[in-house]
Design a protein around this motif. Structure first.
Motif, PDB file in Angstrom:
ATOM      1  N   UNK A 183       8.187  -1.173 -11.893  1.00  0.00           N
ATOM      2  CA  UNK A 183       7.578  -2.283 -10.802  1.00  0.00           C
ATOM      3  C   UNK A 183       8.300  -3.449 -10.676  1.00  0.00           C
ATOM      4  N   UNK A 184       8.862  -4.085 -12.037  1.00  0.00           N
ATOM      5  CA  UNK A 184       9.603  -5.325 -12.296  1.00  0.00           C
ATOM      6  C   UNK A 184      10.864  -4.898 -11.436  1.00  0.00           C
ATOM      7  N   UNK A 185      11.473  -4.000 -11.731  1.00  0.00           N
ATOM      8  CA  UNK A 185      13.012  -3.632 -11.216  1.00  0.00           C
ATOM      9  C   UNK A 185      12.865  -3.513  -9.746  1.00  0.00           C
ATOM     10  N   UNK A 186      11.792  -2.449  -9.281  1.00  0.00           N
ATOM     11  CA  UNK A 186      11.775  -2.567  -7.708  1.00  0.00           C
ATOM     12  C   UNK A 186      11.286  -4.061  -7.119  1.00  0.00           C
ATOM     13  N   UNK A 187      10.682  -4.774  -7.566  1.00  0.00           N
ATOM     14  CA  UNK A 187      10.377  -5.894  -6.981  1.00  0.00           C
ATOM     15  C   UNK A 187      11.577  -6.805  -6.686  1.00  0.00           C
ATOM     16  N   UNK A 188      12.365  -6.900  -7.984  1.00  0.00           N
ATOM     17  CA  UNK A 188      13.564  -7.559  -7.904  1.00  0.00           C
ATOM     18  C   UNK A 188      14.562  -7.023  -6.640  1.00  0.00           C
ATOM     19  N   UNK A 189      14.505  -5.834  -6.926  1.00  0.00           N
ATOM     20  CA  UNK A 189      15.623  -5.053  -5.826  1.00  0.00           C
ATOM     21  C   UNK A 189      15.049  -5.490  -4.380  1.00  0.00           C
ATOM     22  N   UNK A 190      14.058  -5.397  -4.021  1.00  0.00           N
ATOM     23  CA  UNK A 190      13.264  -5.495  -2.678  1.00  0.00           C
ATOM     24  C   UNK A 190      13.603  -7.010  -2.410  1.00  0.00           C
ATOM     25  N   UNK A 191      13.431  -7.939  -3.334  1.00  0.00           N
ATOM     26  CA  UNK A 191      13.687  -9.686  -3.160  1.00  0.00           C
ATOM     27  C   UNK A 191      15.494  -9.592  -2.817  1.00  0.00           C
ATOM     28  N   UNK A 192      16.225  -8.763  -3.383  1.00  0.00           N
ATOM     29  CA  UNK A 192      17.619  -8.867  -3.407  1.00  0.00           C
ATOM     30  C   UNK A 192      18.005  -8.506  -2.044  1.00  0.00           C
ATOM     31  N   UNK A 193      17.209  -7.434  -1.491  1.00  0.00           N
ATOM     32  CA  UNK A 193      17.787  -6.897  -0.148  1.00  0.00           C
ATOM     33  C   UNK A 193      16.782  -7.689   0.999  1.00  0.00           C
ATOM     34  N   UNK A 194      15.808  -8.275   0.837  1.00  0.00           N
ATOM     35  CA  UNK A 194      14.866  -8.690   1.979  1.00  0.00           C
ATOM     36  C   UNK A 194      14.693 -10.259   1.690  1.00  0.00           C
ATOM     37  N   UNK A 195      14.777 -10.838   0.769  1.00  0.00           N
ATOM     38  CA  UNK A 195      14.398 -12.269   0.577  1.00  0.00           C
ATOM     39  C   UNK A 195      13.382 -12.505  -0.072  1.00  0.00           C
ATOM     40  N   UNK A 196      12.153 -11.581  -0.042  1.00  0.00           N
ATOM     41  CA  UNK A 196      11.114 -12.077  -0.757  1.00  0.00           C
ATOM     42  C   UNK A 196       9.865 -10.791  -0.675  1.00  0.00           C
ATOM     43  N   UNK A 197       9.516 -10.310  -2.072  1.00  0.00           N
ATOM     44  CA  UNK A 197       9.024  -9.260  -2.451  1.00  0.00           C
ATOM     45  C   UNK A 197       7.809  -9.303  -3.294  1.00  0.00           C
ATOM     46  N   UNK A 198       6.964  -8.666  -3.028  1.00  0.00           N
ATOM     47  CA  UNK A 198       5.547  -8.734  -3.880  1.00  0.00           C
ATOM     48  C   UNK A 198       5.000  -7.526  -4.184  1.00  0.00           C
ATOM     49  N   UNK A 199       4.562  -7.319  -5.305  1.00  0.00           N
ATOM     50  CA  UNK A 199       3.826  -6.015  -5.955  1.00  0.00           C
ATOM     51  C   UNK A 199       2.565  -6.166  -5.406  1.00  0.00           C
ATOM     52  N   UNK A 200       2.028  -4.954  -5.008  1.00  0.00           N
ATOM     53  CA  UNK A 200       0.687  -4.616  -4.496  1.00  0.00           C
ATOM     54  C   UNK A 200       0.102  -3.159  -4.770  1.00  0.00           C
ATOM     55  N   UNK A 201      -1.062  -3.180  -4.551  1.00  0.00           N
ATOM     56  CA  UNK A 201      -1.458  -1.811  -4.702  1.00  0.00           C
ATOM     57  C   UNK A 201      -2.846  -1.603  -3.437  1.00  0.00           C
ATOM     58  N   UNK A 202      -3.058  -0.376  -3.257  1.00  0.00           N
ATOM     59  CA  UNK A 202      -4.122  -0.297  -2.196  1.00  0.00           C
ATOM     60  C   UNK A 202      -5.354  -0.268  -2.718  1.00  0.00           C
ATOM     61  N   UNK A 203      -6.469  -0.742  -2.314  1.00  0.00           N
ATOM     62  CA  UNK A 203      -7.906  -1.126  -2.861  1.00  0.00           C
ATOM     63  C   UNK A 203      -8.182   0.518  -3.177  1.00  0.00           C
ATOM     64  N   UNK A 204      -9.053   0.606  -4.186  1.00  0.00           N
ATOM     65  CA  UNK A 204      -9.936   1.896  -4.440  1.00  0.00           C
ATOM     66  C   UNK A 204     -11.160   1.789  -4.034  1.00  0.00           C
ATOM     67  N   UNK A 205     -11.623   0.699  -3.757  1.00  0.00           N
ATOM     68  CA  UNK A 205     -13.036   0.537  -3.215  1.00  0.00           C
ATOM     69  C   UNK A 205     -13.408   0.190  -1.733  1.00  0.00           C
ATOM     70  N   UNK A 206     -14.297   0.568  -1.496  1.00  0.00           N
ATOM     71  CA  UNK A 206     -14.569   0.270   0.304  1.00  0.00           C
ATOM     72  C   UNK A 206     -14.681  -1.342   0.170  1.00  0.00           C
ATOM     73  N   UNK A 207     -14.179  -1.834   1.265  1.00  0.00           N
ATOM     74  CA  UNK A 207     -14.086  -3.329   1.356  1.00  0.00           C
ATOM     75  C   UNK A 207     -15.047  -4.021   2.668  1.00  0.00           C
ATOM     76  N   UNK A 208     -15.787  -4.979   2.475  1.00  0.00           N
ATOM     77  CA  UNK A 208     -16.385  -5.417   3.554  1.00  0.00           C
ATOM     78  C   UNK A 208     -16.183  -7.001   3.712  1.00  0.00           C
ATOM     79  N   UNK A 209     -16.233  -7.327   5.030  1.00  0.00           N
ATOM     80  CA  UNK A 209     -15.923  -8.741   5.299  1.00  0.00           C
ATOM     81  C   UNK A 209     -17.192  -9.399   5.658  1.00  0.00           C
ATOM     82  N   UNK A 210     -17.399 -10.549   5.128  1.00  0.00           N
ATOM     83  CA  UNK A 210     -18.813 -11.208   5.626  1.00  0.00           C
ATOM     84  C   UNK A 210     -18.581 -11.912   6.882  1.00  0.00           C
ATOM     85  N   UNK A 211     -19.792 -12.027   7.526  1.00  0.00           N
ATOM     86  CA  UNK A 211     -19.960 -12.539   8.698  1.00  0.00           C
ATOM     87  C   UNK A 211     -21.082 -13.414   9.090  1.00  0.00           C
TER      88      UNK A 211
END
Length: 244
Positions: A131-159
């Motif tokens: 993950x560290x290597x991939x993020x360094x590489x992506x920042x080298x290629x694109x300027x800014x990169x962040x590691x992230x994952x898809x939520x496992x749980x359902x998500x709701x927004x308050x209104x």
């Protein structure tokens, strides 16, 4: 990410200098502990020691590693380093906010003209090297990169009417490392601090688009006592040759 998907790192085909800033300004408040969470014991060693080892891995080629700690914790960290095997790094005192602490870490890198810098939470001790290597590489290629994952749980927004479901396929849970072109991050941190800043990507995104890199569910941030128990189990599994 399934552990099997992180079995081999992507090839490294770049000579861009790499740096890292480890921000460790937490306390033990939510842990109910007698010491800051970065100093809590994880499998016989402080959490922060495990985190540093992820970035002193020779395979990554990090040229300078900066650890940012509250001023009152510097002596404690020096004593820890005397007891444990910790790779080369520089320690600087942080500020009252994460933003101020990252800025202090950047100041330590002032003599470097260019490169890619990773900013990482001191209490994320299990980040896979892939993950560290991939993020360094992506920042080298694109300027800014962040590691992230898809939520496992359902998500709701308050209104005002109650709440409504969000499409989790379009959402990501942000992790660290967050890697940036060094000059880009410097320019972002020359701007005034805003209350809307929650991480380094939020500081940079008005200047540059953020590329997302697939993170890892093992890359947890230790915040509560339950996190420490999970980290212990994950660390045992990651050290087991069957799970490599």
């Amino acid at each position: 990410m399934n552990p099997s998907e992180a079995s081999s790192p992507p090839p490294r085909a770049l000579a861009t200098p790499r740096y890292a800033i480890i921000v460790a300004g937490g306390s033990g408040t939510r842990m109910g502990a007698d010491r800051p969470k970065q100093f809590l014991d994880l499998a016989g060693e402080p959490v922060l020691v495990h985190t540093l080892r992820r970035f002193t891995d020779p395979e990554l080629g990090v040229q300078e590693l900066v650890v940012v700690l509250p001023a009152e914790q510097l002596a404690v960290w020096a004593a820890i380093c005397a007891q444990h095997q910790v790779g080369p790094h520089t320690v600087v005192a942080g500020g009252a906010t994460r933003w101020a602490s990252v800025r202090a870490g950047l100041a330590q890198l002032a003599r470097h003209a260019s490169g890619v810098v990773a900013v990482h939470d001191g209490v994320r001790p299990l980040t896979p090297r892939t993950v560290i290597e991939a993020t360094y590489q992506a920042a080298h290629n694109h300027g800014a990169a962040v590691a992230a994952v898809v939520p496992k749980d359902s998500v709701r927004n308050l209104s005002q009417q109650g709440s409504y479901a969000l499409n989790r396929a379009r959402l990501r849970l942000v992790q660290t490392p967050q890697c940036f072109d060094l000059d880009l991050l410097r320019r972002a941190y020359q701007l005034p601090e805003l209350s809307t800043f929650t991480d380094d990507a939020s500081v940079v995104e008005d200047l540059h688009a953020i590329t997302l890199v697939e993170g890892d569910y093992r890359n947890l941030k230790i915040t509560t006592p339950e996190d420490l128990f999970v980290a212990e189990a994950l660390l045992r599994a990651m050290r087991d040759p069957v799970n490599e």
